[in-house]
Design an enzyme around this catalytic site. Sequence first.
Site, PDB file in Angstrom:
ATOM      1  N   SER A  10      43.067  48.583  48.452  1.00 18.59           N
ATOM      2  CA  SER A  10      41.920  48.610  47.543  1.00 18.59           C
ATOM      3  C   SER A  10      40.641  48.324  48.315  1.00 18.59           C
ATOM      4  O   SER A  10      40.490  47.258  48.921  1.00 18.59           O
ATOM      5  CB  SER A  10      42.094  47.556  46.444  1.00 18.59           C
ATOM      6  OG  SER A  10      40.849  47.379  45.782  1.00 18.59           O
ATOM      7  N   HIS A  34      42.923  52.984  46.990  1.00 23.23           N
ATOM      8  CA  HIS A  34      42.752  52.526  45.603  1.00 23.23           C
ATOM      9  C   HIS A  34      41.278  52.179  45.377  1.00 23.23           C
ATOM     10  O   HIS A  34      40.690  51.393  46.124  1.00 23.23           O
ATOM     11  CB  HIS A  34      43.640  51.299  45.389  1.00 23.23           C
ATOM     12  CG  HIS A  34      43.665  50.762  43.998  1.00 23.23           C
ATOM     13  ND1 HIS A  34      44.499  51.262  43.011  1.00 23.23           N
ATOM     14  CD2 HIS A  34      42.972  49.752  43.411  1.00 23.23           C
ATOM     15  CE1 HIS A  34      44.318  50.577  41.890  1.00 23.23           C
ATOM     16  NE2 HIS A  34      43.396  49.652  42.098  1.00 23.23           N
ATOM     17  N   ASP A  36      38.589  50.754  42.707  1.00 22.08           N
ATOM     18  CA  ASP A  36      38.434  49.980  41.469  1.00 22.08           C
ATOM     19  C   ASP A  36      37.060  50.212  40.855  1.00 22.08           C
ATOM     20  O   ASP A  36      36.048  49.752  41.377  1.00 22.08           O
ATOM     21  CB  ASP A  36      38.624  48.494  41.768  1.00 22.08           C
ATOM     22  CG  ASP A  36      40.063  48.153  42.088  1.00 22.08           C
ATOM     23  OD1 ASP A  36      40.941  48.440  41.235  1.00 22.08           O
ATOM     24  OD2 ASP A  36      40.330  47.623  43.183  1.00 22.08           O
ATOM     25  N   MET A  38      34.669  49.360  37.875  1.00 20.80           N
ATOM     26  CA  MET A  38      34.470  48.343  36.822  1.00 20.80           C
ATOM     27  C   MET A  38      33.081  48.508  36.230  1.00 20.80           C
ATOM     28  O   MET A  38      32.118  48.765  36.962  1.00 20.80           O
ATOM     29  CB  MET A  38      34.607  46.942  37.412  1.00 20.80           C
ATOM     30  CG  MET A  38      35.916  46.701  38.146  1.00 20.80           C
ATOM     31  SD  MET A  38      36.073  44.962  38.612  1.00 20.80           S
ATOM     32  CE  MET A  38      37.465  45.031  39.746  1.00 20.80           C
ATOM     33  N   HIS A  67      41.241  53.543  39.737  1.00 18.78           N
ATOM     34  CA  HIS A  67      41.644  52.586  38.699  1.00 18.78           C
ATOM     35  C   HIS A  67      40.415  52.261  37.859  1.00 18.78           C
ATOM     36  O   HIS A  67      39.523  51.534  38.301  1.00 18.78           O
ATOM     37  CB  HIS A  67      42.208  51.329  39.385  1.00 18.78           C
ATOM     38  CG  HIS A  67      42.616  50.247  38.442  1.00 18.78           C
ATOM     39  ND1 HIS A  67      42.883  48.965  38.859  1.00 18.78           N
ATOM     40  CD2 HIS A  67      42.807  50.240  37.094  1.00 18.78           C
ATOM     41  CE1 HIS A  67      43.219  48.215  37.826  1.00 18.78           C
ATOM     42  NE2 HIS A  67      43.168  48.968  36.736  1.00 18.78           N
ATOM     43  N   MET A  69      38.586  50.435  35.191  1.00 22.58           N
ATOM     44  CA  MET A  69      38.519  49.264  34.316  1.00 22.58           C
ATOM     45  C   MET A  69      37.223  49.382  33.527  1.00 22.58           C
ATOM     46  O   MET A  69      36.238  48.691  33.781  1.00 22.58           O
ATOM     47  CB  MET A  69      38.583  47.981  35.160  1.00 22.58           C
ATOM     48  CG  MET A  69      39.986  47.687  35.667  1.00 22.58           C
ATOM     49  SD  MET A  69      39.993  46.607  37.113  1.00 22.58           S
ATOM     50  CE  MET A  69      39.732  47.815  38.387  1.00 22.58           C
ATOM     51  N   MET A 138      49.301  45.247  35.917  1.00 18.02           N
ATOM     52  CA  MET A 138      48.426  44.253  36.550  1.00 18.02           C
ATOM     53  C   MET A 138      49.245  42.985  36.788  1.00 18.02           C
ATOM     54  O   MET A 138      49.885  42.466  35.867  1.00 18.02           O
ATOM     55  CB  MET A 138      47.237  43.910  35.651  1.00 18.02           C
ATOM     56  CG  MET A 138      46.226  45.037  35.426  1.00 18.02           C
ATOM     57  SD  MET A 138      45.499  45.765  36.904  1.00 18.02           S
ATOM     58  CE  MET A 138      44.765  44.350  37.713  1.00 18.02           C
ATOM     59  N   GLY A 143      39.799  42.514  36.928  1.00 19.78           N
ATOM     60  CA  GLY A 143      38.378  42.189  37.023  1.00 19.78           C
ATOM     61  C   GLY A 143      37.888  41.740  38.389  1.00 19.78           C
ATOM     62  O   GLY A 143      36.753  42.011  38.743  1.00 19.78           O
ATOM     63  N   PHE A 144      38.747  41.075  39.135  1.00 21.35           N
ATOM     64  CA  PHE A 144      38.306  40.547  40.426  1.00 21.35           C
ATOM     65  C   PHE A 144      39.439  40.622  41.444  1.00 21.35           C
ATOM     66  O   PHE A 144      40.606  40.431  41.094  1.00 21.35           O
ATOM     67  CB  PHE A 144      37.844  39.085  40.298  1.00 21.35           C
ATOM     68  CG  PHE A 144      36.647  38.929  39.400  1.00 21.35           C
ATOM     69  CD1 PHE A 144      35.359  39.065  39.910  1.00 21.35           C
ATOM     70  CD2 PHE A 144      36.811  38.687  38.044  1.00 21.35           C
ATOM     71  CE1 PHE A 144      34.257  38.954  39.079  1.00 21.35           C
ATOM     72  CE2 PHE A 144      35.702  38.573  37.202  1.00 21.35           C
ATOM     73  CZ  PHE A 144      34.421  38.699  37.729  1.00 21.35           C
ATOM     74  N   GLY A 145      39.061  40.864  42.699  1.00 18.43           N
ATOM     75  CA  GLY A 145      40.031  40.790  43.783  1.00 18.43           C
ATOM     76  C   GLY A 145      40.268  39.340  44.176  1.00 18.43           C
ATOM     77  O   GLY A 145      39.588  38.430  43.692  1.00 18.43           O
ATOM     78  N   ASP A 176      49.386  45.763  40.888  1.00 22.81           N
ATOM     79  CA  ASP A 176      48.015  45.570  41.365  1.00 22.81           C
ATOM     80  C   ASP A 176      47.587  44.134  41.092  1.00 22.81           C
ATOM     81  O   ASP A 176      47.544  43.700  39.939  1.00 22.81           O
ATOM     82  CB  ASP A 176      47.093  46.559  40.624  1.00 22.81           C
ATOM     83  CG  ASP A 176      45.661  46.504  41.115  1.00 22.81           C
ATOM     84  OD1 ASP A 176      45.361  45.755  42.068  1.00 22.81           O
ATOM     85  OD2 ASP A 176      44.817  47.222  40.528  1.00 22.81           O
ATOM     86  N   GLY A 178      47.003  40.461  43.838  1.00 26.78           N
ATOM     87  CA  GLY A 178      47.693  39.408  44.582  1.00 26.78           C
ATOM     88  C   GLY A 178      48.879  39.898  45.395  1.00 26.78           C
ATOM     89  O   GLY A 178      49.749  39.108  45.766  1.00 26.78           O
ATOM     90  N   GLY A 198      44.319  44.625  48.229  1.00 25.62           N
ATOM     91  CA  GLY A 198      42.923  44.556  48.646  1.00 25.62           C
ATOM     92  C   GLY A 198      42.743  43.557  49.761  1.00 25.62           C
ATOM     93  O   GLY A 198      42.642  43.897  50.946  1.00 25.62           O
TER      94      GLY A 198
END
Length: 222
Positions: A10, A34, A36, A38, A67, A69, A138, A143-145, A176, A178, A198
Amino acid sequence: MEPSQIIAPSILAADFARLADAVHAIEGAADWVHVDVMDNHFVPNLTIGLPVVQSLRKATSIPFDVHLMITDPERWAPGYAEAGAYNVTFHAEATDDPVALAKTLRAAGAKAGLAIDRDTAIEPYLELLPHVDTLLIMTIKAGFGGQKFLPEMLDKVRAVRRRIDADNLEVRLEVDGGIASDTIARAAEAGADAFVAGTAVYGAQDPAEAIRKLRALTGGAG
Ligand code: DX5
Ligand code: ZN
């Protein structure tokens, strides 16, 4: 043909001032990149959108795994397919008619992905699996890496894997959030076969080497 296990770094964890360099750094090692998207509405964070994807596409031949969001994916998702994204994933929580949107995306030339956020149960979506190409679970709250992997999300992964195998479906099962060297094997054992990473890739000294190490931990042939 695609490898049995997909590693999708990511770029959310990359340097946004050097996105072309970031994709070049994973060429030959990553299967998908990937992206993201948002919108500061579906999630509180704000990242990048279509113009950046259009420009970045010209910088690499790695397939794009977008992806979304965002709210109102019916309005925005087809543009990413038209921009040449390989796979476009929208959120189950953002649409009333995921099957129709998946159809639209396929007609626009992309694979269609459905994402399930942390607080959404998987059961109502199992029957939609024949209509999508990718199911993204998920393993954090979207929302956050850089968030901590939630192992309890693996029950959803197992439920989807059971259905895919029982019905012999051709669906990629992506995780997706962690995903790193200490979590990826558990996700693979639960049945995931596409892994977004990521921080674990772009936080490493050598992103390509980090990808190779992650792939080895999935137990897949690559
Ligand atoms: C978060 C994004 C993820 C994020 C993962 O909402 O969907 O793709 O980049 O980052 P890590 O791998 O750091 O958890
Ligand atoms: Zn993502």
